[in-house]
Design a protein around this motif. Sequence first.
Motif, PDB file in Angstrom:
ATOM      1  N   TRP A   1       0.857  -1.184   0.000  1.00 58.60           N
ATOM      2  CA  TRP A   1       0.000   0.000   0.000  1.00 58.60           C
ATOM      3  C   TRP A   1       0.895   1.237   0.000  1.00 58.60           C
ATOM      4  CZ3 TRP A   1      -3.448   2.029   4.561  1.00 58.60           C
ATOM      5  CH2 TRP A   1      -4.258   3.065   4.088  1.00 58.60           C
ATOM      6  N   SER A   2       1.227   1.702  -1.172  1.00 58.65           N
ATOM      7  CA  SER A   2       2.196   2.794  -1.301  1.00 58.65           C
ATOM      8  C   SER A   2       1.687   4.091  -0.692  1.00 58.65           C
ATOM      9  CB  SER A   2       2.574   3.004  -2.771  1.00 58.65           C
ATOM     10  OG  SER A   2       1.425   3.313  -3.549  1.00 58.65           O
ATOM     11  N   ASN A   3       0.382   4.380  -0.824  1.00 54.58           N
ATOM     12  CA  ASN A   3      -0.161   5.606  -0.230  1.00 54.58           C
ATOM     13  C   ASN A   3       0.043   5.618   1.277  1.00 54.58           C
ATOM     14  OD1 ASN A   3      -1.672   4.990  -2.782  1.00 54.58           O
ATOM     15  ND2 ASN A   3      -2.518   7.019  -2.382  1.00 54.58           N
ATOM     16  N   GLY A   4      -0.271   4.474   1.903  1.00 51.35           N
ATOM     17  CA  GLY A   4      -0.128   4.387   3.351  1.00 51.35           C
ATOM     18  C   GLY A   4       1.326   4.484   3.794  1.00 51.35           C
ATOM     19  N   ILE A   5       2.216   3.878   3.037  1.00 54.15           N
ATOM     20  CA  ILE A   5       3.649   3.976   3.332  1.00 54.15           C
ATOM     21  C   ILE A   5       4.109   5.426   3.247  1.00 54.15           C
ATOM     22  CG2 ILE A   5       5.918   3.535   2.292  1.00 54.15           C
ATOM     23  CD1 ILE A   5       5.252   1.221   3.905  1.00 54.15           C
ATOM     24  N   ASP A   6       3.726   6.117   2.177  1.00 56.77           N
ATOM     25  CA  ASP A   6       4.155   7.502   1.991  1.00 56.77           C
ATOM     26  C   ASP A   6       3.671   8.389   3.129  1.00 56.77           C
ATOM     27  OD1 ASP A   6       5.426   6.864  -0.348  1.00 56.77           O
ATOM     28  OD2 ASP A   6       3.864   7.657  -1.671  1.00 56.77           O
ATOM     29  N   ARG A   7       2.411   8.228   3.507  1.00 57.61           N
ATOM     30  CA  ARG A   7       1.869   9.069   4.581  1.00 57.61           C
ATOM     31  C   ARG A   7       2.578   8.789   5.901  1.00 57.61           C
ATOM     32  NH1 ARG A   7      -4.552   9.154   5.128  1.00 57.61           N
ATOM     33  NH2 ARG A   7      -4.271   9.573   2.891  1.00 57.61           N
ATOM     34  N   THR A   8       2.827   7.518   6.164  1.00 60.26           N
ATOM     35  CA  THR A   8       3.502   7.133   7.401  1.00 60.26           C
ATOM     36  C   THR A   8       4.933   7.659   7.435  1.00 60.26           C
ATOM     37  OG1 THR A   8       2.133   5.141   7.563  1.00 60.26           O
ATOM     38  CG2 THR A   8       4.200   5.151   8.803  1.00 60.26           C
ATOM     39  N   GLN A   9       5.658   7.502   6.357  1.00 58.18           N
ATOM     40  CA  GLN A   9       7.046   7.963   6.321  1.00 58.18           C
ATOM     41  C   GLN A   9       7.125   9.483   6.396  1.00 58.18           C
ATOM     42  OE1 GLN A   9       8.658   6.115   2.780  1.00 58.18           O
ATOM     43  NE2 GLN A   9       9.090   4.196   3.852  1.00 58.18           N
ATOM     44  N   GLY A  10       6.143  10.170   5.804  1.00 61.95           N
ATOM     45  CA  GLY A  10       6.127  11.625   5.892  1.00 61.95           C
ATOM     46  C   GLY A  10       6.009  12.095   7.330  1.00 61.95           C
ATOM     47  N   ALA A  11       5.148  11.447   8.106  1.00 57.13           N
ATOM     48  CA  ALA A  11       4.978  11.804   9.512  1.00 57.13           C
ATOM     49  C   ALA A  11       6.187  11.373  10.338  1.00 57.13           C
ATOM     50  CB  ALA A  11       3.708  11.159  10.060  1.00 57.13           C
ATOM     51  N   GLN A  12       6.654  10.167  10.124  1.00 57.21           N
ATOM     52  CA  GLN A  12       7.763   9.629  10.906  1.00 57.21           C
ATOM     53  C   GLN A  12       9.004  10.511  10.767  1.00 57.21           C
ATOM     54  OE1 GLN A  12       8.417   5.486  10.151  1.00 57.21           O
ATOM     55  NE2 GLN A  12      10.135   5.312  11.565  1.00 57.21           N
ATOM     56  N   GLY A  13       9.266  10.969   9.554  1.00 59.64           N
ATOM     57  CA  GLY A  13      10.450  11.788   9.333  1.00 59.64           C
ATOM     58  C   GLY A  13      10.439  13.081  10.131  1.00 59.64           C
ATOM     59  N   VAL A  14       9.270  13.679  10.305  1.00 55.21           N
ATOM     60  CA  VAL A  14       9.167  14.926  11.069  1.00 55.21           C
ATOM     61  C   VAL A  14       9.537  14.690  12.523  1.00 55.21           C
ATOM     62  CG1 VAL A  14       7.523  16.641  11.958  1.00 55.21           C
ATOM     63  CG2 VAL A  14       7.486  15.995   9.540  1.00 55.21           C
ATOM     64  N   PHE A  15       9.004  13.629  13.117  1.00 53.58           N
ATOM     65  CA  PHE A  15       9.274  13.369  14.539  1.00 53.58           C
ATOM     66  C   PHE A  15      10.725  12.971  14.775  1.00 53.58           C
ATOM     67  CE2 PHE A  15       4.619  12.268  14.293  1.00 53.58           C
ATOM     68  CZ  PHE A  15       4.198  13.404  14.959  1.00 53.58           C
ATOM     69  N   GLU A  16      11.245  12.144  13.906  1.00 56.83           N
ATOM     70  CA  GLU A  16      12.633  11.716  14.082  1.00 56.83           C
ATOM     71  C   GLU A  16      13.588  12.887  13.923  1.00 56.83           C
ATOM     72  OE1 GLU A  16      12.180   7.006  12.821  1.00 56.83           O
ATOM     73  OE2 GLU A  16      12.996   8.441  11.364  1.00 56.83           O
ATOM     74  N   ALA A  17      13.298  13.788  12.981  1.00 56.80           N
ATOM     75  CA  ALA A  17      14.148  14.964  12.801  1.00 56.80           C
ATOM     76  C   ALA A  17      14.117  15.871  14.030  1.00 56.80           C
ATOM     77  CB  ALA A  17      13.699  15.740  11.564  1.00 56.80           C
ATOM     78  N   ALA A  18      12.995  15.823  14.773  1.00 54.60           N
ATOM     79  CA  ALA A  18      12.868  16.642  15.981  1.00 54.60           C
ATOM     80  C   ALA A  18      13.415  15.937  17.218  1.00 54.60           C
ATOM     81  CB  ALA A  18      11.400  17.005  16.197  1.00 54.60           C
ATOM     82  N   GLY A  19      13.932  14.719  17.054  1.00 48.46           N
ATOM     83  CA  GLY A  19      14.594  14.033  18.157  1.00 48.46           C
ATOM     84  C   GLY A  19      13.746  13.068  18.950  1.00 48.46           C
ATOM     85  N   TYR A  20      12.556  12.736  18.474  1.00 46.12           N
ATOM     86  CA  TYR A  20      11.681  11.806  19.193  1.00 46.12           C
ATOM     87  C   TYR A  20      11.887  10.376  18.709  1.00 46.12           C
ATOM     88  CZ  TYR A  20       9.248  16.042  20.631  1.00 46.12           C
ATOM     89  OH  TYR A  20       8.951  17.277  21.154  1.00 46.12           O
ATOM     90  N   ASP A  21      11.684   9.430  19.620  1.00 47.26           N
ATOM     91  CA  ASP A  21      11.581   8.028  19.223  1.00 47.26           C
ATOM     92  C   ASP A  21      10.186   7.802  18.630  1.00 47.26           C
ATOM     93  OD1 ASP A  21      14.064   7.746  20.342  1.00 47.26           O
ATOM     94  OD2 ASP A  21      13.389   6.598  22.089  1.00 47.26           O
ATOM     95  N   VAL A  22      10.096   6.971  17.616  1.00 51.28           N
ATOM     96  CA  VAL A  22       8.813   6.707  16.966  1.00 51.28           C
ATOM     97  C   VAL A  22       8.525   5.214  16.976  1.00 51.28           C
ATOM     98  CG1 VAL A  22       7.452   6.915  14.854  1.00 51.28           C
ATOM     99  CG2 VAL A  22       9.050   8.739  15.477  1.00 51.28           C
ATOM    100  N   LEU A  23       7.347   4.854  17.462  1.00 53.20           N
ATOM    101  CA  LEU A  23       6.861   3.479  17.404  1.00 53.20           C
ATOM    102  C   LEU A  23       5.708   3.437  16.409  1.00 53.20           C
ATOM    103  CD1 LEU A  23       6.756   2.627  21.230  1.00 53.20           C
ATOM    104  CD2 LEU A  23       8.502   1.930  19.571  1.00 53.20           C
ATOM    105  N   VAL A  24       5.829   2.611  15.374  1.00 51.63           N
ATOM    106  CA  VAL A  24       4.797   2.539  14.343  1.00 51.63           C
ATOM    107  C   VAL A  24       3.947   1.292  14.552  1.00 51.63           C
ATOM    108  CG1 VAL A  24       4.295   2.434  11.875  1.00 51.63           C
ATOM    109  CG2 VAL A  24       6.256   3.769  12.703  1.00 51.63           C
ATOM    110  N   ARG A  25       2.659   1.495  14.661  1.00 53.63           N
ATOM    111  CA  ARG A  25       1.717   0.381  14.709  1.00 53.63           C
ATOM    112  C   ARG A  25       1.128   0.184  13.322  1.00 53.63           C
ATOM    113  NH1 ARG A  25       0.015  -4.558  16.065  1.00 53.63           N
ATOM    114  NH2 ARG A  25      -2.216  -4.793  15.661  1.00 53.63           N
ATOM    115  N   GLN A  26       1.293  -1.013  12.787  1.00 53.47           N
ATOM    116  CA  GLN A  26       0.664  -1.349  11.517  1.00 53.47           C
ATOM    117  C   GLN A  26      -0.846  -1.435  11.723  1.00 53.47           C
ATOM    118  OE1 GLN A  26       1.636  -1.864   8.223  1.00 53.47           O
ATOM    119  NE2 GLN A  26      -0.588  -2.030   7.960  1.00 53.47           N
ATOM    120  N   SER A  27      -1.590  -0.527  11.111  1.00 47.00           N
ATOM    121  CA  SER A  27      -3.046  -0.508  11.276  1.00 47.00           C
ATOM    122  C   SER A  27      -3.662  -1.823  10.830  1.00 47.00           C
ATOM    123  CB  SER A  27      -3.652   0.641  10.461  1.00 47.00           C
ATOM    124  OG  SER A  27      -3.142   1.876  10.897  1.00 47.00           O
ATOM    125  N   THR A  28      -4.616  -2.307  11.609  1.00 46.08           N
ATOM    126  CA  THR A  28      -5.288  -3.568  11.332  1.00 46.08           C
ATOM    127  C   THR A  28      -6.664  -3.275  10.749  1.00 46.08           C
ATOM    128  OG1 THR A  28      -4.156  -4.560  13.231  1.00 46.08           O
ATOM    129  CG2 THR A  28      -6.035  -5.771  12.313  1.00 46.08           C
TER     130      THR A  28
END
Length: 375
Positions: free
Chosen positions: A209-236
Amino acid sequence: MMRIGRWGMTALGLTLMTAACGATNPEAGEDATPIKRVPTPPNEFTPVELEATIDDLIAELNKHATRSMQMAIVLKDATGFWAPVVTAANRALGDLGVIGNVIGPISQSGDSDEDEALQNDQIAQVVEDGAEALGLAPFNDIQTAAVDAAVAAGVPVVTLDTDVASSKRALFVGTLDKAAGATAAQTLLAMLPPAPGTVILHGNENPAWSNGIDRTQGAQGVFEAAGYDVLVRQSTWDDGGDVEDVDWMQAQIEAADPPVVGMIGLFNISYRCAIAAEAAGKPDIPIVAFDFDPKTVDYMREGRIKATHTQRQYYQGYLVPYILYGIKNIGLDATRQILAPQMVDDIRVNTGLDVVPADKIDAYNDFLDSIRANQ
């Protein structure tokens, strides 16, 4: 008049069919009837630049004679999230005075292979039945061959919501998911204490699901750049998803080191973040969401979800018939030039994103009501 084509209730499956009135070219010596649309009532959520682009396209089209044509809008669904798309596409077909159908299942089969095969059959059928242009909300690249066959038959294709990037479609209209994920992350970032801290992201890690990957990576990159740890839950998405997602996120809230300081949901099931925080005894963790699911809205009214981010699916449905009409009447290049303020490259038309704070729910509902876009 209502002209009903034969693209709706056919052997292709259960579909929702709607149609617009047909128009004919003016007789010699007559003036072309200009395209008119009902102005969108002003509202703080009205996408002013997008509205201006639509008006510019109409103004250019009105410099040319009206053209009788058939077009079809084939969707992956016709209910829930997709209901505003159906409303908007039909409104645009009526504005243009073309013969057209909006086709989409009113219930999914539950079998993704079957649904994808059905849509391929629908694409072939509408081309066989005389469609001169096709708007398509595809499932994925499975639709590549069907799209390319339509284009080879002289039928331009514009995709919406989901793209078929490997195909010969003319344009894509929709949300740019990586940018949308980053926008939602910035909304939550403004609510967080300084790092360190952990952010739970209810997203997607499935590469299918490329759309879902793109949206997730877009958000994850912002938090990681700001110094936060990120835990990703694969939506069920299967039955029981509420329990599985909530249990996983609750466990992470209770065990995370550094502690969880924020949560973000990137799809219409974002409300599960609020359920998990309550279950963990941490109802004050700031949470932002995606889409406008009734459960999400309920949690917003309770102050548990601070904001949500909604796609402009109404505008996707409204734009596509106009773009198809433009491609057939003034050509792809001329249409693309008018759409330039909303385009990020030669292919993608960005319809943008609405950021809705919890204290603006009623104002946003008023806006949706004004364009008949409530789900």
